[in-house]
Write a protein that holds these residues in place. Structure first.
Motif, PDB file in Angstrom:
ATOM      1  N   UNK A  84     -10.997  -2.120   0.161  1.00 20.15           N
ATOM      2  CA  UNK A  84     -11.575  -0.804   0.490  1.00 20.15           C
ATOM      3  C   UNK A  84     -10.635   0.320   0.063  1.00 20.15           C
ATOM      4  N   UNK A  85      -9.342   0.131   0.339  1.00 24.93           N
ATOM      5  CA  UNK A  85      -8.392   1.207   0.039  1.00 24.93           C
ATOM      6  C   UNK A  85      -8.130   1.389  -1.457  1.00 24.93           C
ATOM      7  N   UNK A  86      -8.619   0.452  -2.264  1.00 25.40           N
ATOM      8  CA  UNK A  86      -8.414   0.600  -3.712  1.00 25.40           C
ATOM      9  C   UNK A  86      -9.457   1.519  -4.345  1.00 25.40           C
ATOM     10  N   UNK A  87     -10.478   1.949  -3.562  1.00 21.11           N
ATOM     11  CA  UNK A  87     -11.490   2.880  -4.101  1.00 21.11           C
ATOM     12  C   UNK A  87     -10.903   4.277  -4.223  1.00 21.11           C
ATOM     13  N   UNK A  88     -10.911   4.790  -5.441  1.00 19.52           N
ATOM     14  CA  UNK A  88     -10.299   6.101  -5.693  1.00 19.52           C
ATOM     15  C   UNK A  88     -11.353   7.122  -6.118  1.00 19.52           C
ATOM     16  N   UNK A  89     -10.945   8.370  -6.159  1.00 19.12           N
ATOM     17  CA  UNK A  89     -11.845   9.471  -6.533  1.00 19.12           C
ATOM     18  C   UNK A  89     -11.373  10.074  -7.861  1.00 19.12           C
ATOM     19  N   UNK A  90     -12.355  10.455  -8.703  1.00 22.18           N
ATOM     20  CA  UNK A  90     -11.996  11.103  -9.978  1.00 22.18           C
ATOM     21  C   UNK A  90     -11.570  12.548  -9.721  1.00 22.18           C
ATOM     22  N   UNK A 125       0.839  -1.207   0.000  1.00 17.70           N
ATOM     23  CA  UNK A 125       0.000   0.000   0.000  1.00 17.70           C
ATOM     24  C   UNK A 125       0.878   1.263   0.000  1.00 17.70           C
TER      25      UNK A 125
END
Lengths: 385, 381
Positions: B157-163, B66
């Motif tokens: 969960x930590x792989x969720x990113x924001x545009x 990570x």
């Protein structure tokens, strides 16, 4: 006689305005410029409150966790991370264009999205925090789905997860040093520059005694006074002025500009003494070894000193570290680096091994140059001038 | 022509300081230009992190993975030199993972990680990243998941990113480099131009030379205008050379409207520097004093106005003082150009105002020079 010679030499040097400007006042002016330019850098590098905007819409109203998280992170306390404005998209765009915020967040059907102007540390942190809040929502929703049959209310589970997410049981022990302000380095190399600029005094003084350099030199050469006494008195007078210059700089930078030289004043002063000796012997060596005019000799002193200071981190602080790491031999022979390194070790280290190594290196450097100069100056005779 | 030839001869004799100021510009420019890649997409900043992992376990491997995704892992620092590396910012954050960390973590037995930071925002961000992984993993532990599920859920969960989208269509990273280059020219122009012109004027203004010129057949008005033209030509040449250098070093971005604005801005600053150099030339200073005066003027205005250190880092008080110096308006314009998104009247107005202020400073200096010139003529008479 010896005392008189010292006084005359001192008067000769102190009346040379250009010489005094470069050795006594130029370092003070440069220190003031450094202070004005660098004093804010360390504070600017710390994480400051970031101005952001969130677009008000129905999705935001329905996502109380997201909204409240930003309200919490924007509340005035020591952990405040953001200063948040809730507004319309048009206003947010204008604020962003005018650099009043670093970015704005829009909640839409696919989740939050971020609009920024530049890629930098503040926008990266904002993006990271949005992801964090979004990820927390996912954790809460997933856990609620898997716990739906158990005998607890949704609110209880949510609150429990939120409390877990806001404080973990793992401790992070910070052992960072307090002395990490690398903006001290330009000031340390400035001390080195002042010490080595003292070489100009050495050049001027020796030139007064060289028959091929000045009228005073011609008169002195035919006088019955022993050359060794003349040179020694000149060197002592130069050294006194040099110590005056370096003491003035250290006093000004430490008392007025609050530069931290570490707690051991005696060792700082000792380094100043030895550094000045190195500068003076460098000047004497250049003056006696190079058979060129005074301007060229001064040019050599200034060029070598500035190159040495550049390599010891005056203009780019990390350069000294890079050279120490990849080509350590360069700074091993660089007197500016020895002085800078000595001051750095007094500021950063608890033990003085590195400091004493630097002091010894400077003494060897000075001794070698003085021996070379003596060899060159002894029994100097002129058939014609 | 004879005046121009003599002018070139003197410049040629004193070329080394001018070459030195230009070399400094190239060196500092090259260092900045090589720091980052051009981009018009969002690129996350990453702290430089050193990991000392004494616990080879599934959990710490996941943590290290990570950290590798979100930071720049530095593995070239020797453990003995960690404090030096932190001081010189080769590393921003050092993480020491103790042996048996996974066991203590799974037993909820007060696991602890030791860290060291460089005290800047990158160190703070490093801590945020480390804390994030540990908090999520610890939440799953407290919710009763086993080791495999803790690791897989945390990673998922930590792989969720924001545009992220950028409103700027211009390449701000490259424009920042151009700004840095032109900001640094403040020093090179002031030091180089003032040095060259004042040294030349010093030579022409020597008493004996003046007497010889007075009795020569050369018309005095012509002589003065040739001298002025020679100075102007030299200033123009220096400006052209520095602009050409910017095209060579910075490339295609200079062929844009922003590039044109940088050139216009520097042109007016060179004009101001020329007027200042002429004023100093008229003052008939001691040759040895010129070096000191140049250094104080060029270094002072460069430090105070943000040529070396970006104006954003300077204290407010310093910037207020800097308002009395033309360099401030030159550098301020460079910063403005970098931030212009659309080129319209509103966005260009501050740029034009700064140019007018620089012209105003030039006019004041010209008036002062004329005043001193007249006084000198009267004295000679």
């Amino acid at each position: 006689m010896f005392k008189h010679n010292i006084i005359y030499s001192f008067k000769l040097l102190i009346k040379n305005k250009v010489l005094i400007f470069w050795t006594l006042f130029f370092p003070l002016i440069l220190a003031t410029f450094f202070h004005l330019a660098f004093s804010n850098i360390s504070d600017s590098e710390k994480l400051n409150i970031i101005d952001i905007a969130i677009i008000e819409n129905e999705l935001l109203d329905n996502n109380s966790y997201f909204k409240e998280s930003f309200v919490y992170l924007s509340s005035s306390n020591e952990n405040q991370l953001f200063d948040t404005i809730f507004t319309t998209e048009e206003d947010a765009k204008e604020l962003l264009t005018n650099n009043e915020i670093v970015g704005y967040i829009v909640l839409n059907g696919d989740g939050p999205s971020l609009v920024v102007k530049n890629s930098d540390i503040n926008t990266t942190i904002l993006k990271y925090v949005i992801e964090e809040i979004n990820q927390n929502s996912i954790i809460i929703n997933n856990t609620l789905e898997s716990s739906v049959n158990q005998n607890t209310t949704i609110n209880d589970i949510s609150n429990q997860i939120i409390s877990y997410l806001s404080s973990s049981n793992i401790s992070i022990t910070d052992q960072s040093s307090d002395n990490v302000d690398y903006m001290m380095l330009p000031f340390y190399s400035l001390v080195a520059m002042t010490a080595l600029y003292g070489g100009i005094l050495g050049v001027a003084m020796i030139n007064y005694f060289l028959a091929n350099m000045s009228s005073v030199g011609k008169r002195v050469s035919v006088s019955p006074t022993k050359k060794s006494i003349l040179i020694l008195s000149g060197v002592i007078a130069s050294y006194i002025i040099q110590l005056l210059g370096i003491s003035l700089l250290m006093f000004y930078t430490s008392v007025i500009l609050n530069i931290n030289y570490g707690s051991n004043v005696f060792l700082v002063f000792l380094l100043g003494l030895v550094g000045s000796l190195a500068g003076l012997s460098f000047g004497i060596a250049v003056s006696s070894l190079f058979k060129v005019n005074e301007d060229t000799k001064t040019g050599i002193i200034i060029s070598v000193t500035m190159l040495g200071c550049f390599l010891s981190g005056m203009m780019i602080s990390s350069l000294k570290y890079i050279i120490d790491k990849y080509i350590p031999i360069v700074n091993l022979f660089n007197p500016a680096s020895m002085i800078t390194d000595g001051l750095y070790s007094l500021y950063c280290y608890d033990n003085f091994n590195k400091y004493w190594f630097d002091i010894m290196s400077l003494l060897i450097f000075s001794l070698l140059l003085i021996l070379l100069s003596i060899t060159s100056l002894r029994r100097q005779k002129y058939d014609s001038i | 022509m004879i005046v121009f030839k003599t002018y070139l001869k003197i410049i040629n004799k004193r070329k080394w300081p001018i070459i030195l100021y230009t070399v400094l510009l190239i060196v500092f420019g090259s260092i900045t230009i090589s720091t980052s890649d051009d981009n018009i997409n969002f690129v996350a900043s990453k702290p430089d992190v050193l990991i000392v992992n004494n616990d080879d376990s599934a959990l710490t491997r996941s943590l290290v993975n990570y950290l590798e995704e979100n930071t720049n892992i530095i593995d070239t620092v020797k453990l003995d030199n960690v404090d030096d590396a932190l001081f010189y910012r080769e590393v921003n954050y050092v993480i020491y993972i103790p042996s048996d960390f996974e066991t203590a973590f799974m037993n909820d037995d007060n696991p602890s990680i030791t860290v060291k930071g460089s005290g800047d925002y990158y160190a703070s961000f490093g801590e945020i990243i480390l804390n994030r992984y540990l908090t999520v993993a610890n939440t799953y532990l407290r919710l009763g998941y086993d080791k495999e599920d803790i690791i897989s859920n945390t990673e998922s969960v930590l792989s969720n990113k924001v545009d992220v989208s950028l409103i700027n269509e211009t390449d701000t990273t490259t424009l920042a480099k151009v700004t840095y280059y032109y900001n640094f020219t403040n020093y090179s122009i002031l030091a180089g131009l003032i040095y060259a012109i004042s040294i030349v004027m010093f030579s022409f203004n020597k008493k004996m030379i003046c007497y010889r010129t007075e009795i020569s057949s050369l018309n005095k008005t012509k002589y003065n205008s040739y001298l002025l033209l020679s100075n102007g030509a030299f200033a123009l040449l220096l400006w052209f050379f520095y602009v050409l250098l910017s095209f060579i070093m910075l490339g295609s971005v200079m062929f844009s409207i922003s590039g044109l604005l940088y050139m216009i801005n520097s042109f007016f600053f060179v004009f101001f520097a020329l007027t200042l150099a002429l004023l100093l030339g008229k003052l008939k200073l001691d040759k040895n004093a010129v070096g000191g005066i140049i250094n104080v003027i060029a270094l002072g205005s460069s430090f105070l106005c943000g040529a070396f250190v970006p104006a954003a880092y300077l204290p407010d008080m310093v910037l207020k003082i800097a308002h009395v110096l033309p360099s401030y308006y030159f550098i301020n314009n460079n910063e403005l150009i970098k931030d212009i998104v659309t080129f319209d009247f509103g966005s260009l107005l501050p740029f034009v105002i700064n140019i007018l202020i620089m012209i105003g400073f030039s006019v004041i200096v010209i008036l002062l020079t004329n005043g001193i010139g007249k006084k000198n003529v009267n004295t000679n008479e």
